[in-house]
Design a protein around this motif. Structure first.
Motif, PDB file in Angstrom:
ATOM      1  N   GLU A   1      -0.448   5.679  -8.299  1.00 13.38           N
ATOM      2  CA  GLU A   1      -1.456   6.577  -8.206  1.00 13.38           C
ATOM      3  C   GLU A   1      -2.689   6.370  -9.035  1.00 13.38           C
ATOM      4  O   GLU A   1      -3.734   6.975  -8.938  1.00 13.38           O
ATOM      5  CB  GLU A   1      -0.832   7.874  -9.035  1.00 13.38           C
ATOM      6  CG  GLU A   1       0.214   8.638  -7.973  1.00 13.38           C
ATOM      7  CD  GLU A   1       0.539  10.005  -8.432  1.00 13.38           C
ATOM      8  OE1 GLU A   1       0.261  10.070  -9.683  1.00 13.38           O
ATOM      9  OE2 GLU A   1       1.207  10.750  -7.965  1.00 13.38           O
ATOM     10  N   ASN A   2      -2.860   5.191  -9.584  1.00 10.87           N
ATOM     11  CA  ASN A   2      -3.843   4.644 -10.653  1.00 10.87           C
ATOM     12  C   ASN A   2      -4.211   3.105 -10.399  1.00 10.87           C
ATOM     13  O   ASN A   2      -5.058   2.846 -11.176  1.00 10.87           O
ATOM     14  CB  ASN A   2      -3.975   5.164 -12.067  1.00 10.87           C
ATOM     15  CG  ASN A   2      -2.790   4.359 -13.067  1.00 10.87           C
ATOM     16  OD1 ASN A   2      -1.795   4.041 -12.283  1.00 10.87           O
ATOM     17  ND2 ASN A   2      -3.058   4.164 -14.178  1.00 10.87           N
TER      18      ASN A   2
ATOM     19  N   PHE B   1      -5.045  -0.088  -7.647  1.00 15.72           N
ATOM     20  CA  PHE B   1      -5.538  -0.481  -6.269  1.00 15.72           C
ATOM     21  C   PHE B   1      -5.661  -1.912  -6.468  1.00 15.72           C
ATOM     22  O   PHE B   1      -6.360  -2.488  -7.314  1.00 15.72           O
ATOM     23  CB  PHE B   1      -6.770   0.278  -6.216  1.00 15.72           C
ATOM     24  CG  PHE B   1      -6.513   1.811  -6.279  1.00 15.72           C
ATOM     25  CD1 PHE B   1      -6.663   2.590  -5.055  1.00 15.72           C
ATOM     26  CD2 PHE B   1      -6.544   2.497  -7.068  1.00 15.72           C
ATOM     27  CE1 PHE B   1      -6.303   3.895  -5.000  1.00 15.72           C
ATOM     28  CE2 PHE B   1      -6.478   3.883  -7.333  1.00 15.72           C
ATOM     29  CZ  PHE B   1      -6.391   4.451  -6.104  1.00 15.72           C
TER      30      PHE B   1
ATOM     31  N   GLU C   1       0.697  -1.169   0.110  1.00 14.17           N
ATOM     32  CA  GLU C   1       0.027   0.137  -0.030  1.00 14.17           C
ATOM     33  C   GLU C   1       0.887   1.278   0.012  1.00 14.17           C
ATOM     34  O   GLU C   1       1.883   1.281   0.664  1.00 14.17           O
ATOM     35  CB  GLU C   1      -1.013  -0.052   1.360  1.00 14.17           C
ATOM     36  CG  GLU C   1      -2.081   1.112   1.071  1.00 14.17           C
ATOM     37  CD  GLU C   1      -3.029   0.846   2.314  1.00 14.17           C
ATOM     38  OE1 GLU C   1      -4.031   1.252   2.344  1.00 14.17           O
ATOM     39  OE2 GLU C   1      -2.976  -0.328   3.127  1.00 14.17           O
TER      40      GLU C   1
ATOM     41  N   LEU D   1      -8.459  10.253  -5.452  1.00 16.71           N
ATOM     42  CA  LEU D   1      -9.551   9.198  -5.183  1.00 16.71           C
ATOM     43  C   LEU D   1     -10.930   9.684  -5.780  1.00 16.71           C
ATOM     44  O   LEU D   1     -11.476   8.851  -6.398  1.00 16.71           O
ATOM     45  CB  LEU D   1      -9.504   8.854  -3.713  1.00 16.71           C
ATOM     46  CG  LEU D   1      -8.140   8.223  -2.949  1.00 16.71           C
ATOM     47  CD1 LEU D   1      -8.353   7.977  -1.730  1.00 16.71           C
ATOM     48  CD2 LEU D   1      -7.726   6.950  -3.961  1.00 16.71           C
TER      49      LEU D   1
ATOM     50  N   ARG E   1      -7.097  -0.916 -12.345  1.00 16.43           N
ATOM     51  CA  ARG E   1      -6.352   0.205 -12.692  1.00 16.43           C
ATOM     52  C   ARG E   1      -7.098   1.105 -13.515  1.00 16.43           C
ATOM     53  O   ARG E   1      -7.902   0.908 -14.413  1.00 16.43           O
ATOM     54  CB  ARG E   1      -5.165  -0.114 -13.655  1.00 16.43           C
ATOM     55  CG  ARG E   1      -4.067   0.647 -14.296  1.00 16.43           C
ATOM     56  CD  ARG E   1      -2.858   0.034 -14.830  1.00 16.43           C
ATOM     57  NE  ARG E   1      -2.993  -0.837 -15.784  1.00 16.43           N
ATOM     58  CZ  ARG E   1      -2.680  -1.922 -15.975  1.00 16.43           C
ATOM     59  NH1 ARG E   1      -1.633  -2.499 -15.097  1.00 16.43           N
ATOM     60  NH2 ARG E   1      -2.853  -2.812 -17.083  1.00 16.43           N
TER      61      ARG E   1
ATOM     62  N   VAL F   1      -2.074   8.047  -1.695  1.00 16.12           N
ATOM     63  CA  VAL F   1      -2.698   8.800  -2.678  1.00 16.12           C
ATOM     64  C   VAL F   1      -3.541   9.953  -2.217  1.00 16.12           C
ATOM     65  O   VAL F   1      -4.061   9.683  -1.239  1.00 16.12           O
ATOM     66  CB  VAL F   1      -3.484   7.692  -3.706  1.00 16.12           C
ATOM     67  CG1 VAL F   1      -4.401   8.448  -4.588  1.00 16.12           C
ATOM     68  CG2 VAL F   1      -2.681   6.789  -4.239  1.00 16.12           C
TER      69      VAL F   1
ATOM     70  N   PRO G   1      -4.288   1.414  -2.503  1.00 15.44           N
ATOM     71  CA  PRO G   1      -3.405   1.974  -3.496  1.00 15.44           C
ATOM     72  C   PRO G   1      -2.204   1.217  -3.561  1.00 15.44           C
ATOM     73  O   PRO G   1      -1.329   1.235  -2.772  1.00 15.44           O
ATOM     74  CB  PRO G   1      -3.401   3.289  -3.311  1.00 15.44           C
ATOM     75  CG  PRO G   1      -3.553   3.491  -1.723  1.00 15.44           C
ATOM     76  CD  PRO G   1      -4.615   2.401  -1.408  1.00 15.44           C
TER      77      PRO G   1
END
Length: 333
Positions: free
Chosen positions: A292-293, A295, A244, A252, A305, A247, A289
């Motif tokens: 950045e994109n 999870f 993890e 989000l 993604r 972010v 996360p």
């Protein structure tokens, strides 16, 4: 769907089947970069990453013009006894099926007997000391494992012993086998539905790539493709670690919304307490996360993604399940 391996010897083509199949030809127009430009540290990183994720454990071999230029091992041959891999460790490549002869007169009921003899003859002719055609695991065989993710990460659950006739071999012996296919390209991936092994083979011009794993996970094909790209100094991907990261809450909020799974079916993503969640039916699952994109979900390989369009707007999500790519679903609101 079954996986196949094709090995030619004279007029005989040996076909070995595991439980899943893929057989495509590689193009011959690409240029293979010489081993002088090859960075083995990047390959070490790739093997270690897949091993850390629990998707791969085994051997990677790269050969150029028939000569082994890279070989390394990742993980354990037996996690119960902490036994390491060695160059003589053998893996199962699946159930033996049939021999295809260039003789239309061969009767189907005699095919299996003829094929077994041909396999044994090929092993003897090439003097393969670590290749066996038998049901039981040889003494120097790796133990097969089922791939699974638990509360503490990847788990090592032994797989049941496959009782079918199998080809057991190691990467160096297998490289000699596929070298008998003169002037041909080969793409073969396979994994056992009942045992705990998977493999991938790539042969393209003077380059051969072999990935053998004692984990039941078909990710070996993805790995072999990345190794080819790495060899040619082309862009390649590494899977993200399931760790993890932080972010921003504003980011989000951009991912929240509804995504179309299919006609009349939606995937709903929401934010709550500076965290991202997805509704799986009535259940709300936390998305942790990784970047950045991207999870991931705990206790499973599942991840999502989020992708943006040319304007920077979040336009879709890609559903991942232990692979670099997955199903893309559009954001509808």
């Amino acid at each position: 769907m079954r996986k196949t391996i094709l090995v030619s010897l004279g007029l005989v083509t040996l076909t070995l089947f595991s439980c899943k199949e893929k057989n495509d030809s590689l193009g011959s127009s690409s240029t293979v970069v010489s081993s002088e430009a090859f960075n083995p540290r990047k390959l070490d990183t790739l093997g270690s990453r897949y091993n850390e994720l629990g998707r791969f454990s085994g051997s990677i071999l790269v050969a150029e013009d028939g000569e082994v230029v890279y070989q390394n091992f990742f993980g354990k041959a037996d996690y119960g006894s902490d036994k390491p891999f060695s160059k003589s460790t053998v893996f199962s490549l699946g159930d033996f099926s049939e021999l295809i002869l260039n003789d239309s007169e061969v009767k189907a009921d005699s095919l299996e007997v003829k094929s077994r003899k041909a396999v044994v003859a090929l092993i003897e002719e090439l003097d393969l000391q670590n290749t066996f055609l038998q049901k039981e695991a040889p003494q120097n065989a790796a133990k097969g494992y089922i791939h699974s993710i638990g509360p503490d990460g990847p788990e090592t659950t032994p797989a049941p012993q496959d009782t079918e006739l199998q080809l057991w071999t190691n990467a160096t012996n297998l490289q000699k086998l596929i070298a008998t296919i003169a002037g041909e390209s080969l793409v073969q991936d396979g994994y056992s539905e009942t045992g705990g092994f998977s493999y991938a083979i790539r042969k393209n011009q003077n380059l051969s790539v072999i990935v053998l794993s004692n984990r039941r996970h078909p990710v070996t094909g993805e790995m072999a493709e990345s190794i080819e790209q790495l060899w040619k100094r082309e862009p390649y991907q590494l899977p993200l670690l399931r760790k993890e990261t932080k972010v921003s809450p504003a980011l989000l909020q951009e991912f929240a919304g509804s995504y179309e799974l299919g006609p009349g079916a939606e995937l709903k993503v929401v934010t709550e307490n500076d965290s991202l969640f997805v509704f799986m039916g009535p259940q709300k699952v936390h998305l942790k996360p990784q970047s950045e994109n991207q999870f991931f979900m705990a206790n499973t390989e599942a991840a999502i993604r989020f992708e943006r369009d040319s304007t920077g707007r979040v336009a879709s999500a890609e559903l991942l399940d232990g692979f670099l790519s997955g199903k893309e679903i559009p954001k509808i609101r």
